[in-house]
Write an enzyme that holds these catalytic residues in place. Structure first.
Site, PDB file in Angstrom:
ATOM      1  N   ASP A 203      -6.679 -20.298 -25.048  1.00  0.00           N
ATOM      2  CA  ASP A 203      -5.815 -19.298 -25.104  1.00  0.00           C
ATOM      3  C   ASP A 203      -4.343 -19.657 -24.439  1.00  0.00           C
ATOM      4  OD1 ASP A 203      -7.417 -20.343 -22.019  1.00  0.00           O
ATOM      5  OD2 ASP A 203      -8.174 -18.646 -22.306  1.00  0.00           O
TER       6      ASP A 203
ATOM      7  N   ASN B   3     -16.099 -14.097 -13.040  1.00  0.00           N
ATOM      8  CA  ASN B   3     -16.938 -12.368 -13.689  1.00  0.00           C
ATOM      9  C   ASN B   3     -17.283 -12.913 -14.780  1.00  0.00           C
ATOM     10  OD1 ASN B   3     -14.446 -12.891 -15.435  1.00  0.00           O
ATOM     11  ND2 ASN B   3     -13.074 -11.292 -15.212  1.00  0.00           N
TER      12      ASN B   3
ATOM     13  N   HIS C 269     -15.699 -14.671 -17.749  1.00  0.00           N
ATOM     14  CA  HIS C 269     -15.061 -14.552 -18.598  1.00  0.00           C
ATOM     15  C   HIS C 269     -15.384 -16.074 -19.562  1.00  0.00           C
ATOM     16  CE1 HIS C 269     -11.340 -15.423 -16.395  1.00  0.00           C
ATOM     17  NE2 HIS C 269     -11.839 -16.838 -16.693  1.00  0.00           N
TER      18      HIS C 269
ATOM     19  N   GLU D 207     -12.166 -10.938 -21.449  1.00  0.00           N
ATOM     20  CA  GLU D 207     -12.439 -10.723 -19.745  1.00  0.00           C
ATOM     21  C   GLU D 207     -13.960  -9.421 -20.106  1.00  0.00           C
ATOM     22  OE1 GLU D 207     -11.833 -11.267 -17.329  1.00  0.00           O
ATOM     23  OE2 GLU D 207      -9.160 -11.596 -17.458  1.00  0.00           O
TER      24      GLU D 207
HETATM   25  C1  F6R Z   1      -9.290 -21.669 -19.743  1.00  0.00           C
HETATM   26  C2  F6R Z   1      -9.971 -20.482 -20.402  1.00  0.00           C
HETATM   27  C3  F6R Z   1     -10.876 -19.519 -18.488  1.00  0.00           C
HETATM   28  C4  F6R Z   1     -11.298 -20.765 -17.670  1.00  0.00           C
HETATM   29  C5  F6R Z   1     -12.449 -19.993 -16.357  1.00  0.00           C
HETATM   30  C6  F6R Z   1     -13.065 -20.286 -15.908  1.00  0.00           C
HETATM   31  O1  F6R Z   1      -8.484 -21.802 -20.052  1.00  0.00           O
HETATM   32  O2  F6R Z   1      -9.858 -19.991 -21.242  1.00  0.00           O
HETATM   33  O3  F6R Z   1     -11.719 -18.749 -18.822  1.00  0.00           O
HETATM   34  O4  F6R Z   1     -12.387 -21.631 -18.609  1.00  0.00           O
HETATM   35  O5  F6R Z   1     -11.212 -19.169 -15.955  1.00  0.00           O
HETATM   36  O6  F6R Z   1     -11.303 -21.587 -14.891  1.00  0.00           O
HETATM   37  P1  F6R Z   1     -11.527 -22.420 -14.298  1.00  0.00           P
HETATM   38  O7  F6R Z   1     -12.589 -23.646 -14.740  1.00  0.00           O
HETATM   39  O8  F6R Z   1     -10.816 -22.880 -13.638  1.00  0.00           O
HETATM   40  O9  F6R Z   1     -13.072 -22.501 -12.885  1.00  0.00           O
END
Ligand code: F6R
Length: 269
Positions: A67, A136, A138, A143
């Site tokens: 992303d 959450n 995702h 989301e």
């Molecule tokens: C990042 C991404 C997000 C993260 C997720 C967890 O490229 O795609 O889905 O993997 O938000 O974030 P952290 O690792 O910071 O808890």
């Protein structure tokens, strides 16, 4: 799903780095799907270390990041391209031509998203997709309520995700509320998926992903449909799993191997 529960974040990261390096060693032209965020940081450090020791080369590896924010310049310190350069790419021998992000310069998001999908297909698909897990549920920026068959597209981030990521932005600074992300369908097409998750604050999301029903309300639960997914989780994040004893037992049958099962039929995903 293969669930590997390890005591600490460091052990989770070592295990994940070993899986990634096994994939690259088996296929030097591997196509990796990569994630940003705090979860993969230690894994990237270990991969850099392996490269420095001469154990691993990324020379022929291609990467597709999951992303990217919409509205940030390439060199913005919070862009995901910047993050990946800082934490991985500038420290290894990857060819910058082989690095891909779902960016969109002309603001034609449909076209940019379709091009990203085509590029992945042209490279032969993703051999290994690395994922983190949002509080959450995702994955990428898919989301809750994202279509489980979605492909790369522009998404509006939830307030929760924006709040959680606000720690990285100066309060006076523009913080994007849109991102382009691979879809859940894109992720599910990967040949292998490796999700790393650590910390007490993720324990509900872990239960929803692994033991909950498959539901767009927890996008990561869609990984239950994938037949080659490894979830590597520390004890804090695994704390509420009902079947943790079974996962530990089934791993002990697996001789602590990071690579594929000795007999893939045993403990089939
Ligand atoms: C990042 C991404 C997000 C993260 C997720 C967890 O490229 O795609 O889905 O993997 O938000 O974030 P952290 O690792 O910071 O808890």
């Amino acid at each position: 799903m293969r669930i590997v529960i390890l005591p600490t974040e460091l052990e989770v990261s070592r295990f994940a780095a070993d899986i990634i390096s096994d994939v690259i060693k088996k296929k030097s032209r591997s196509v990796l799907g990569l994630a940003t965020g705090s979860s993969p940081l230690a894994t990237y450090e270990i991969l850099i270390e392996k490269y420095r020791k001469g154990e691993l080369s990324f020379k022929h590896v291609s990467t597709f990041n999951l992303d990217e924010y919409v509205g940030l310049k390439h060199n913005h310190s919070q862009s995901y391209r910047y993050f990946m350069n800082e934490h991985l790419f500038q420290h290894i021998d990857i060819d910058i031509q082989n690095i891909n992000f779902p960016e969109c310069i002309n603001n034609d998001f449909k076209e940019c998203s379709a091009n990203y999908e085509s590029l992945i297909t042209k490279q032969g698909g993703i051999d290994l997709q690395l994922l983190g897990l949002g509080n959450n549920g995702h994955i990428g920026f898919n989301e809750p309520t994202s279509s489980l068959s979605s492909k790369t597209r522009i998404k509006t981030l939830t307030k929760k995700t924006i709040e959680s990521n606000s720690r990285f932005f100066d309060p006076s600074e523009f913080q994007p509320s849109l991102a382009i992300t691979m879809g859940i369908g894109t992720i599910l097409q990967s040949k292998k998926i490796l999700l790393i998750v650590t910390g007490d604050n993720k324990k509900k999301a872990v239960v929803d992903m692994v033991e909950g029903p498959i539901s767009a309300f927890c996008p990561a639960s869609a990984l239950q449909l994938h037949n080659n997914t490894v979830v590597v989780v520390d004890e804090a994040a695994a704390a509420n799993l009902q079947l943790s004893e079974y996962y530990v037992h089934s791993e002990s049958m697996h001789l602590n191997s990071t690579s594929d099962r000795i007999d893939p039929k045993i403990n089939a995903n």
